[in-house]
Design a protein around this motif. Structure first.
Motif, PDB file in Angstrom:
ATOM      1  N   LEU A 174      -9.811   4.483   6.991  1.00 41.25           N
ATOM      2  CA  LEU A 174      -8.874   5.189   5.716  1.00 41.25           C
ATOM      3  C   LEU A 174      -8.039   6.038   6.234  1.00 41.25           C
ATOM      4  O   LEU A 174      -7.979   6.757   7.381  1.00 41.25           O
ATOM      5  N   VAL A 175      -6.742   6.152   5.759  1.00 44.58           N
ATOM      6  CA  VAL A 175      -5.562   6.802   6.216  1.00 44.58           C
ATOM      7  C   VAL A 175      -4.944   7.250   4.967  1.00 44.58           C
ATOM      8  O   VAL A 175      -4.690   6.765   3.722  1.00 44.58           O
ATOM      9  N   LEU A 176      -4.382   8.636   4.986  1.00 46.32           N
ATOM     10  CA  LEU A 176      -3.671   9.211   4.163  1.00 46.32           C
ATOM     11  C   LEU A 176      -2.033   9.098   4.501  1.00 46.32           C
ATOM     12  O   LEU A 176      -1.613   9.290   5.452  1.00 46.32           O
ATOM     13  N   HIS A 177      -1.438   8.674   3.276  1.00 50.31           N
ATOM     14  CA  HIS A 177       0.095   8.643   3.266  1.00 50.31           C
ATOM     15  C   HIS A 177       0.553   9.833   2.571  1.00 50.31           C
ATOM     16  O   HIS A 177      -0.097  10.227   1.520  1.00 50.31           O
ATOM     17  N   THR A 178       1.678  10.565   3.097  1.00 47.59           N
ATOM     18  CA  THR A 178       1.991  11.831   2.737  1.00 47.59           C
ATOM     19  C   THR A 178       2.328  11.798   1.101  1.00 47.59           C
ATOM     20  O   THR A 178       2.419  12.841   0.447  1.00 47.59           O
ATOM     21  N   THR A 179       2.969  10.523   0.519  1.00 47.78           N
ATOM     22  CA  THR A 179       3.200  10.356  -0.996  1.00 47.78           C
ATOM     23  C   THR A 179       2.317   9.598  -1.703  1.00 47.78           C
ATOM     24  O   THR A 179       1.852  10.111  -2.621  1.00 47.78           O
ATOM     25  N   HIS A 180       1.885   8.695  -1.021  1.00 45.73           N
ATOM     26  CA  HIS A 180       0.664   7.454  -1.998  1.00 45.73           C
ATOM     27  C   HIS A 180      -0.493   7.919  -2.055  1.00 45.73           C
ATOM     28  O   HIS A 180      -1.228   7.589  -2.558  1.00 45.73           O
ATOM     29  N   GLY A 181      -1.163   8.759  -1.117  1.00 46.41           N
ATOM     30  CA  GLY A 181      -2.448   9.325  -0.858  1.00 46.41           C
ATOM     31  C   GLY A 181      -3.277   8.276  -0.152  1.00 46.41           C
ATOM     32  O   GLY A 181      -2.928   7.795   0.882  1.00 46.41           O
ATOM     33  N   LEU A 182      -4.554   8.400  -0.328  1.00 44.49           N
ATOM     34  CA  LEU A 182      -5.655   7.678   0.138  1.00 44.49           C
ATOM     35  C   LEU A 182      -5.833   6.091   0.315  1.00 44.49           C
ATOM     36  O   LEU A 182      -5.460   5.602  -0.786  1.00 44.49           O
ATOM     37  N   SER A 183      -5.681   5.432   1.471  1.00 44.18           N
ATOM     38  CA  SER A 183      -5.377   4.070   1.508  1.00 44.18           C
ATOM     39  C   SER A 183      -6.389   3.597   2.768  1.00 44.18           C
ATOM     40  O   SER A 183      -7.098   4.361   3.452  1.00 44.18           O
TER      41      SER A 183
ATOM     42  N   VAL B  41       6.641   0.983  10.963  1.00 51.12           N
ATOM     43  CA  VAL B  41       6.191   1.771  12.147  1.00 51.12           C
ATOM     44  C   VAL B  41       6.602   3.093  12.440  1.00 51.12           C
ATOM     45  O   VAL B  41       6.198   3.939  13.156  1.00 51.12           O
ATOM     46  N   GLU B  42       8.165   3.308  12.424  1.00 56.96           N
ATOM     47  CA  GLU B  42       8.929   4.347  12.617  1.00 56.96           C
ATOM     48  C   GLU B  42       8.374   5.347  11.775  1.00 56.96           C
ATOM     49  O   GLU B  42       8.786   6.480  12.276  1.00 56.96           O
ATOM     50  N   HIS B  43       7.872   5.353  10.657  1.00 60.10           N
ATOM     51  CA  HIS B  43       7.541   6.384   9.785  1.00 60.10           C
ATOM     52  C   HIS B  43       6.065   6.493   9.844  1.00 60.10           C
ATOM     53  O   HIS B  43       5.419   7.231   9.167  1.00 60.10           O
ATOM     54  N   VAL B  44       5.432   6.597  11.197  1.00 65.31           N
ATOM     55  CA  VAL B  44       4.047   6.749  11.387  1.00 65.31           C
ATOM     56  C   VAL B  44       3.623   8.470  11.065  1.00 65.31           C
ATOM     57  O   VAL B  44       2.802   8.534  10.836  1.00 65.31           O
ATOM     58  N   ALA B  45       4.657   9.203  11.242  1.00 61.84           N
ATOM     59  CA  ALA B  45       4.508  10.559  10.932  1.00 61.84           C
ATOM     60  C   ALA B  45       4.112  10.809   9.381  1.00 61.84           C
ATOM     61  O   ALA B  45       3.482  11.914   9.156  1.00 61.84           O
ATOM     62  N   ARG B  46       4.398   9.927   8.741  1.00 55.01           N
ATOM     63  CA  ARG B  46       3.917  10.009   7.336  1.00 55.01           C
ATOM     64  C   ARG B  46       2.455   9.647   6.914  1.00 55.01           C
ATOM     65  O   ARG B  46       1.821   9.842   5.999  1.00 55.01           O
ATOM     66  N   LEU B  47       1.708   9.160   7.983  1.00 55.74           N
ATOM     67  CA  LEU B  47       0.372   8.713   7.936  1.00 55.74           C
ATOM     68  C   LEU B  47      -0.456   9.568   8.811  1.00 55.74           C
ATOM     69  O   LEU B  47      -0.257  10.098   9.934  1.00 55.74           O
ATOM     70  N   SER B  48      -1.838  10.038   8.351  1.00 59.75           N
ATOM     71  CA  SER B  48      -2.799  10.454   9.115  1.00 59.75           C
ATOM     72  C   SER B  48      -4.252   9.984   8.848  1.00 59.75           C
ATOM     73  O   SER B  48      -4.365   9.556   7.666  1.00 59.75           O
ATOM     74  N   LYS B  49      -4.900  10.120   9.915  1.00 61.05           N
ATOM     75  CA  LYS B  49      -6.592   9.453   9.614  1.00 61.05           C
ATOM     76  C   LYS B  49      -7.072  10.550   8.722  1.00 61.05           C
ATOM     77  O   LYS B  49      -6.925  11.584   8.812  1.00 61.05           O
ATOM     78  N   TYR B  50      -7.946   9.968   7.979  1.00 59.93           N
ATOM     79  CA  TYR B  50      -8.467  10.463   6.823  1.00 59.93           C
ATOM     80  C   TYR B  50     -10.085  10.924   7.549  1.00 59.93           C
ATOM     81  O   TYR B  50     -10.642  10.173   8.170  1.00 59.93           O
ATOM     82  N   VAL B  51     -10.485  12.158   7.434  1.00 60.82           N
ATOM     83  CA  VAL B  51     -11.848  12.666   8.079  1.00 60.82           C
ATOM     84  C   VAL B  51     -12.436  13.152   6.795  1.00 60.82           C
ATOM     85  O   VAL B  51     -12.055  14.024   5.964  1.00 60.82           O
ATOM     86  N   GLY B  52     -13.925  12.648   6.663  1.00 62.55           N
ATOM     87  CA  GLY B  52     -14.646  12.943   5.562  1.00 62.55           C
ATOM     88  C   GLY B  52     -15.136  11.709   5.085  1.00 62.55           C
ATOM     89  O   GLY B  52     -15.426  10.767   5.633  1.00 62.55           O
TER      90      GLY B  52
ATOM     91  N   SER C 277     -11.630  16.387  -1.816  1.00 61.71           N
ATOM     92  CA  SER C 277     -12.099  16.600  -0.306  1.00 61.71           C
ATOM     93  C   SER C 277     -11.233  15.896   0.675  1.00 61.71           C
ATOM     94  O   SER C 277     -11.630  15.623   1.801  1.00 61.71           O
ATOM     95  N   GLN C 278      -9.863  15.308   0.326  1.00 62.32           N
ATOM     96  CA  GLN C 278      -9.159  14.390   0.918  1.00 62.32           C
ATOM     97  C   GLN C 278      -8.561  15.337   2.206  1.00 62.32           C
ATOM     98  O   GLN C 278      -7.848  16.214   1.689  1.00 62.32           O
ATOM     99  N   LYS C 279      -8.755  15.332   3.385  1.00 61.80           N
ATOM    100  CA  LYS C 279      -8.061  16.016   4.365  1.00 61.80           C
ATOM    101  C   LYS C 279      -7.734  15.367   5.456  1.00 61.80           C
ATOM    102  O   LYS C 279      -8.429  14.478   5.726  1.00 61.80           O
ATOM    103  N   PRO C 280      -6.619  15.589   6.059  1.00 67.17           N
ATOM    104  CA  PRO C 280      -5.844  14.795   7.106  1.00 67.17           C
ATOM    105  C   PRO C 280      -6.614  15.099   8.379  1.00 67.17           C
ATOM    106  O   PRO C 280      -6.917  16.295   8.336  1.00 67.17           O
ATOM    107  N   ALA C 281      -6.575  14.255   9.270  1.00 68.70           N
ATOM    108  CA  ALA C 281      -7.155  14.715  10.670  1.00 68.70           C
ATOM    109  C   ALA C 281      -5.605  14.999  11.242  1.00 68.70           C
ATOM    110  O   ALA C 281      -4.713  15.237  10.771  1.00 68.70           O
ATOM    111  N   ALA C 282      -5.880  15.597  12.585  1.00 62.95           N
ATOM    112  CA  ALA C 282      -4.876  15.921  13.429  1.00 62.95           C
ATOM    113  C   ALA C 282      -3.780  14.862  13.292  1.00 62.95           C
ATOM    114  O   ALA C 282      -4.052  13.663  13.347  1.00 62.95           O
TER     115      ALA C 282
END
Length: 105
Positions: A22-31, A64-75, A95-100
């Motif tokens: 699971l990955v969080l996108h800053t605009t679109h949410g959990l994917s 791939v240049e926009h990787v900063a918009r994505l973060s691993k989902y923890v939970g 409860s959706q929280k991004p990882a580091a």
């Protein structure tokens, strides 16, 4: 033509995500991260994209240049965001929280 890559990418690129996680996108949410895809544009240029799958069969390709918009989902396992509702506007609700932030490759 484009294809999925799981090791045939140039040495300078290493995806910080594992297919199926699971990955969080800053605009679109959990994917769910599917993999990296190389896509050829009509002008012949080729670019690499992260493929993210959302609820109801929707999918988003993130350069791939926009990787900063994505973060691993923890939970715990959670429902994927629906791109047709306002859920996508608030990816960190409930409860959706991004990882580091992923470290640069």
């Amino acid at each position: 033509m484009g294809g999925y890559y799981h090791g045939d990418l140039p040495a300078k690129f290493a995806s910080p995500f594992i297919p199926g996680e699971l990955v969080l996108h800053t605009t679109h949410g959990l994917s769910r991260y599917v993999g990296t895809r190389e896509v050829e544009a009509t002008d012949g240029t080729i670019a690499q994209y992260f493929q993210l799958d959302y609820a109801e069969g929707h999918r988003v390709f993130v350069p791939v240049e926009h990787v900063a918009r994505l973060s691993k989902y923890v939970g715990e396992e959670a429902a994927l965001a629906r791109l047709t509702t306002s859920e996508q506007r608030s990816p960190y609700s409930r409860s959706q929280k991004p990882a580091a932030t992923p470290a640069p490759a």
